[in-house]
Design a protein around this motif. Sequence first.
Motif, PDB file in Angstrom:
ATOM      1  N   ALA A 189       0.671  -1.028  -0.141  1.00 53.88           N
ATOM      2  CA  ALA A 189       0.021   0.068  -0.020  1.00 53.88           C
ATOM      3  C   ALA A 189       0.808   0.794   0.460  1.00 53.88           C
ATOM      4  O   ALA A 189       0.471   2.664   0.390  1.00 53.88           O
ATOM      5  CB  ALA A 189      -1.173  -0.234   1.133  1.00 53.88           C
ATOM      6  N   THR A 222       1.197  -7.447   8.168  1.00 57.00           N
ATOM      7  CA  THR A 222       0.195  -6.110   6.838  1.00 57.00           C
ATOM      8  C   THR A 222      -0.319  -6.395   5.496  1.00 57.00           C
ATOM      9  O   THR A 222      -1.350  -6.235   4.953  1.00 57.00           O
ATOM     10  CB  THR A 222       0.621  -4.864   7.322  1.00 57.00           C
ATOM     11  OG1 THR A 222       0.414  -4.284   8.459  1.00 57.00           O
ATOM     12  CG2 THR A 222      -0.620  -3.850   6.702  1.00 57.00           C
ATOM     13  N   ASP A 223       1.221  -7.067   4.913  1.00 54.29           N
ATOM     14  CA  ASP A 223       0.844  -7.019   3.409  1.00 54.29           C
ATOM     15  C   ASP A 223      -0.293  -8.313   3.440  1.00 54.29           C
ATOM     16  O   ASP A 223      -0.398  -8.069   2.193  1.00 54.29           O
ATOM     17  CB  ASP A 223       2.184  -6.450   2.018  1.00 54.29           C
ATOM     18  CG  ASP A 223       3.440  -5.360   2.793  1.00 54.29           C
ATOM     19  OD1 ASP A 223       1.852  -4.575   2.098  1.00 54.29           O
ATOM     20  OD2 ASP A 223       4.315  -5.510   2.731  1.00 54.29           O
ATOM     21  N   TYR A 250      -3.860  -7.489   3.793  1.00 51.86           N
ATOM     22  CA  TYR A 250      -3.913  -6.882   3.189  1.00 51.86           C
ATOM     23  C   TYR A 250      -4.321  -8.209   1.804  1.00 51.86           C
ATOM     24  O   TYR A 250      -5.928  -8.272   0.862  1.00 51.86           O
ATOM     25  CB  TYR A 250      -3.347  -5.826   2.332  1.00 51.86           C
ATOM     26  CG  TYR A 250      -3.568  -5.395   0.652  1.00 51.86           C
ATOM     27  CD1 TYR A 250      -4.405  -4.318   1.026  1.00 51.86           C
ATOM     28  CD2 TYR A 250      -2.877  -5.887  -0.236  1.00 51.86           C
ATOM     29  CE1 TYR A 250      -5.196  -4.101  -0.095  1.00 51.86           C
ATOM     30  CE2 TYR A 250      -3.757  -5.106  -1.116  1.00 51.86           C
ATOM     31  CZ  TYR A 250      -4.369  -4.615  -1.454  1.00 51.86           C
ATOM     32  OH  TYR A 250      -5.122  -3.982  -2.838  1.00 51.86           O
TER      33      TYR A 250
END
Length: 258
Positions: free
Chosen positions: A214, A247-248, A251
């Motif tokens: 992101a 986090t990736d 996502y």
Amino acid sequence: MRIGAHVDSADPLAEAAARGADAVQFFLSDPQGWKAPTARADAAALTTSDVAIYIHAPYVLNVATTNNRIRIPSRKLMVSHARAAAAVGAAGLIVHGGHVNKGDDLAVGFDNWRKTFAYAADNGGLDTPILIENTAGGDNACARRLDALARLWDAIGDHEVGFCLDTCHAHAGGEELLGLVDRVKAITGRIDLVHANNSKDPFDSGRDRHDNLAAGVIDPEVLAAVIAAAGAPAIVETPGGVDGQATDIAYLRGKLGG
């Protein structure tokens, strides 16, 4: 869909658990060195784990080059890593497409790849599938542009070889991401793994600098669409350690499921 991360090699399964990953990629030796990998104490645990294992070959490996001092040891190093990867239950050994020197005929690089597979066959074979990865830079690269990739596959496509699509490399290498999966599969017939990375640099910059999904210059929705279309396991090679990669991964899970 399995989603994971490139992690430190000391304890890959612990690194996977910390990130909520169900796949990991790591090096078996110094990525900038020529030493063959040694047996791992955790080989049995890796082989029997539910986590999918991928091994990345050292960056120094370049089987395409016309430089004998690099090409010949690169062949040997690739074979030794393929065997060591099999010992930890790896689904594939990722190898960069390589390049020839400035002024050399790129056709020689493709033929050197063919000779590499012949060398492997003459020396007991490859115990782990080789997944050739597209690269970001260089005008003499064997797998930066799709026209070069097509010539490479003409030379080696009859061998047991797969493809690893790196999204950052494709963007930085000058290949549009929209429709990329179809264009790649028209050449290779397959995508076995995706390196799911955003890019810090502009399109066709030739610069290989990964960013979190992101945070980079590529629309993360486009990244998710490419990864979904590929239909292959995805490995993030993004910065930020455990938190950044977790986090990736989250996502991608939110976008793709799995």
